[in-house]
Every structure is written in C-alpha cells, then in structure tokens.
Design an enzyme around this catalytic site. Sequence first.
Site, PDB file in Angstrom:
ATOM      1  N   LYS A  60       0.830  -1.208   0.000  1.00 50.97           N
ATOM      2  CA  LYS A  60       0.000   0.000   0.000  1.00 50.97           C
ATOM      3  C   LYS A  60       0.863   1.256   0.000  1.00 50.97           C
ATOM      4  O   LYS A  60       0.500   2.259  -0.606  1.00 50.97           O
ATOM      5  CB  LYS A  60      -0.934   0.008   1.225  1.00 50.97           C
ATOM      6  CG  LYS A  60      -2.077  -0.987   1.133  1.00 50.97           C
ATOM      7  CD  LYS A  60      -3.157  -0.650   2.159  1.00 50.97           C
ATOM      8  CE  LYS A  60      -4.286  -1.669   2.126  1.00 50.97           C
ATOM      9  NZ  LYS A  60      -5.260  -1.428   3.213  1.00 50.97           N
ATOM     10  N   LYS A 115      -6.507 -10.894  -7.395  1.00 52.00           N
ATOM     11  CA  LYS A 115      -7.641 -11.001  -6.481  1.00 52.00           C
ATOM     12  C   LYS A 115      -8.732 -10.000  -6.842  1.00 52.00           C
ATOM     13  O   LYS A 115      -8.427  -8.863  -7.205  1.00 52.00           O
ATOM     14  CB  LYS A 115      -7.136 -10.688  -5.063  1.00 52.00           C
ATOM     15  CG  LYS A 115      -7.693 -11.569  -3.988  1.00 52.00           C
ATOM     16  CD  LYS A 115      -7.095 -11.222  -2.629  1.00 52.00           C
ATOM     17  CE  LYS A 115      -7.601  -9.900  -2.100  1.00 52.00           C
ATOM     18  NZ  LYS A 115      -7.401  -9.738  -0.644  1.00 52.00           N
ATOM     19  N   LYS A 121     -11.631  -4.302  -3.883  1.00 50.55           N
ATOM     20  CA  LYS A 121     -12.328  -3.016  -3.866  1.00 50.55           C
ATOM     21  C   LYS A 121     -11.507  -1.925  -4.525  1.00 50.55           C
ATOM     22  O   LYS A 121     -12.037  -0.934  -4.977  1.00 50.55           O
ATOM     23  CB  LYS A 121     -12.552  -2.567  -2.417  1.00 50.55           C
ATOM     24  CG  LYS A 121     -13.596  -3.321  -1.670  1.00 50.55           C
ATOM     25  CD  LYS A 121     -13.599  -2.830  -0.219  1.00 50.55           C
ATOM     26  CE  LYS A 121     -14.326  -3.785   0.680  1.00 50.55           C
ATOM     27  NZ  LYS A 121     -13.989  -3.584   2.083  1.00 50.55           N
TER      28      LYS A 121
HETATM   29  P1  AMP Z   1     -11.020  -6.093   2.285  1.00 54.14           P
HETATM   30  O1  AMP Z   1     -11.911  -6.005   1.100  1.00 54.14           O
HETATM   31  O2  AMP Z   1      -9.567  -6.118   1.908  1.00 54.14           O
HETATM   32  O3  AMP Z   1     -11.354  -5.106   3.374  1.00 54.14           O
HETATM   33  O4  AMP Z   1     -11.260  -7.538   2.910  1.00 54.14           O
HETATM   34  C1  AMP Z   1     -12.297  -7.850   3.780  1.00 54.14           C
HETATM   35  C2  AMP Z   1     -12.403  -9.353   3.929  1.00 54.14           C
HETATM   36  O5  AMP Z   1     -12.783  -9.960   2.692  1.00 54.14           O
HETATM   37  C3  AMP Z   1     -11.092 -10.026   4.351  1.00 54.14           C
HETATM   38  O6  AMP Z   1     -11.385 -11.064   5.275  1.00 54.14           O
HETATM   39  C4  AMP Z   1     -10.551 -10.591   3.075  1.00 54.14           C
HETATM   40  O7  AMP Z   1      -9.747 -11.739   3.290  1.00 54.14           O
HETATM   41  C5  AMP Z   1     -11.823 -10.937   2.299  1.00 54.14           C
HETATM   42  N1  AMP Z   1     -11.598 -10.785   0.859  1.00 54.14           N
HETATM   43  C6  AMP Z   1     -11.353  -9.633   0.199  1.00 54.14           C
HETATM   44  N2  AMP Z   1     -11.200  -9.848  -1.117  1.00 54.14           N
HETATM   45  C7  AMP Z   1     -11.332 -11.192  -1.306  1.00 54.14           C
HETATM   46  C8  AMP Z   1     -11.291 -12.042  -2.460  1.00 54.14           C
HETATM   47  N3  AMP Z   1     -11.079 -11.561  -3.691  1.00 54.14           N
HETATM   48  N4  AMP Z   1     -11.490 -13.366  -2.278  1.00 54.14           N
HETATM   49  C9  AMP Z   1     -11.717 -13.852  -1.031  1.00 54.14           C
HETATM   50  N5  AMP Z   1     -11.775 -13.113   0.074  1.00 54.14           N
HETATM   51  C10 AMP Z   1     -11.590 -11.794  -0.034  1.00 54.14           C
END
Ligand code: AMP
Length: 337
Positions: free
Chosen positions: A113, A200, A203
């Site tokens: 980041k 992946k 967001k």
């Molecule tokens: P974030 O979107 O980075 O705030 O992630 C929030 C939660 O969603 C975390 O537990 C991540 O591990 C899960 N997560 C985010 N993106 C993915 C993805 N593409 N596949 C699986 N899990 C995800």
Amino acid sequence: MTKPRVLSGVQPTGSLHLGNWLGAIRNWVELQDSHDTFFCVVDLHAITVPHEPALLAQQTRSTAALYLACGIDPQRSTVFVQSQVPAHAELCWLLNCLTPLNWLERMIQFKEKALKQGDNVSVGLLDYPVLMAADILLYDADQVPVGEDQKQHLELARDIAQQRVNSRFGSEEQPLLKVPKPLILRDGARVMSLTDGSAKMSKSDPNEGSRINLLDPPELITKKIKRAKTDPVIGLEFDNPERPEAANLLGLYALLSGKGRGEAAAECAAMGWGTFKPLLAETVVEALRPVQERYAEISADPAQLDLVLAQGRERATAVAAGTLARLKQAMGFLTFP
Ligand code: AMP
Ligand code: TRP
C-alpha cells in the site's frame, strides 16, 4: 461450556463484492451457532489511506446493513462500529508503545500500500496492524477468521500479545491477553478478478468491471460477466494453470449454485463460454437476490439499524472496557474510582 469467541471485521471502503462475501462474511454466518461472534465495521482502518469524509458514515452504515443482509443475526452476534468503541484506539496506543517498529516495517500489506501512496504515506498506514491487533485482543478472541492476505497481521497480533504483553506484564499462570488463533476458512474462497484470473477481486481495482458488488443490479451483473475475460478453449475446468479465468468462474458457479466443485466441473466440462456465461450470470443473480432484498428492507428502516448498532456498541464496550482496565492496571497506570 462457553463457546469460543470469534472477532472479525471489514473496512467500509467502497461496496462489498463477491470476494468479501464468499471469502469472509458468508463464513461468519455459519459460525454464529457454534461461536460467540463479534463483527465490527472497521472504520478507523478506512482512514489509513486518504478518504472521503462525505462518504464515510454512509459507507459504514451500508457495510453494517450488508452484514445483516448476508445473514449476520444481531440476536446471536454483536455487530458494531469500531470508532464507536474508543477502547480500540486506546489499546492501540498502549500496544504501539510495546511494538517494535521493525515488526511493522516488514508487513507485506504495508509495503504494497505504501508503494501505491507514493510520498503520502501516513503513520496510520504503518500502524494499521497494531490497530487490528487491538481489535482482536480487546475481546479475548479465541479465533479470527481471516483470508490468506491477513495471516501476517494475525501473526503480529499473536506476537504482540505473547511476547510484548503477556511475557512482560502477565504471569505464566495468568496471561493478560488471550493469544488468538487464525481460523482458516475452507478453500475455494479466494475469488479472482473478472478481468484477470490471476489477480484477487478487490475493492481498490479502478476497473469496476473486475468485480461484482453485492448490490449490483441484475443487468449489471449480467453485463460484467458477459465482458469477463475468457480464453479460446471450449469447456470449463479447474486444474489447468494456463486457464485461471476458467477456474475462477467455474469456482464461482460451483459455490453459488451450491452444486460443489465435482458436479459443477462435470456439468460444464464440455460447455462453451457462450452457454456458460449466461448460466453463471443467472446463478449469481439468483444467489444475490435474497441478500439484495434483505438489504432493501434493512435500508428502509434506518431506526432499526441504529438500534442494532447501539446495542452492539453497548455489548462491545462492556467487554472491551474490562480488557483495557486489566491491561492498564498491569502496566501500572494510576487508576481512579
Ligand atoms: P477487504 O476487502 O480487503 O477489506 O477484505 C475484507 C475481507 O474480505 C477479508 O477477510 C478478506 O480476506 C476478504 N476478501 C477480500 N477480497 C477477497 C477475495 N477476492 N477473495 C476472497 N476473500 C476476499
Ligand atoms: N485488516 C482486515 C482486512 O482488511 C480488516 C480488519 C481490521 C480485521 N480489524 C480486524 C479482520 C480484526 C479481522 C479481525 O480484511
């Protein structure tokens, strides 16, 4: 027998997508019977990179509403907003003073980041994992459901609890903080981008077409799937490393249709993309329909959501205050009546 306690959270940045659902929230729902569950919206984490003040409150509410729409039940789980329980920020400070700087400098997510932020990296971004450790340690969580990407942060929380707090301020018989364990979730939960099967779903991808948001209307879902990256091969399959897009989309179909990997692979083994994509689109739309319907109901009753968050704040505050007081006492702070 007390149930093991679980804590997890998602940042209220942008809208939640299929990766957040399949990789995180859907698994939380299943834990509610067997565990004592705490789920927070981690809004303090959301300001570790530049944020839009006009959107923060609204995104915090909609993330909480999505938790509920996905099946988090406020009768069984404590649902709350991180910034509304000041103990998170306070414990973070105490832990900051116990955490070696070089532990933070080697965090992979920070390095990634920080690269993106250029010369505008905040102290908060470096400190992000300590705040996450505070989130977890405040509730004496036994287990933390995390995706692959968060394992290093959980390791750090364990190291802080064990090596920096318990060994210095606690005793062998009476550890001050519970050392949490990762709860590694079942496989197939890593959802990849629609436009690049090796990245992946995220967001922060500037391309909206790369992800399906939980609140995307059916036409948009269909359009995104129609445009998703494919390859010239006919037939869907899982285990061909040359075909990450096929594996990802087939994986989504397997999960969301409820058929499982074996049955889905057999069904689609000879299917062309032109047949598969409409099938997948319909499956995704149908899987999200109940979530979207519940989200609409919850959004139509903001007072009820306020009530859920107020109750969550109260329950969370009670637990967090106890842990914080315990630690402050052990660290030698002057107490007051
Ligand atoms: P974030 O979107 O980075 O705030 O992630 C929030 C939660 O969603 C975390 O537990 C991540 O591990 C899960 N997560 C985010 N993106 C993915 C993805 N593409 N596949 C699986 N899990 C995800
Ligand atoms: N860092 C986590 C993520 O991006 C979010 C998070 C903050 C979290 N505090 C937490 C997850 C505590 C689990 C437990 O996914």
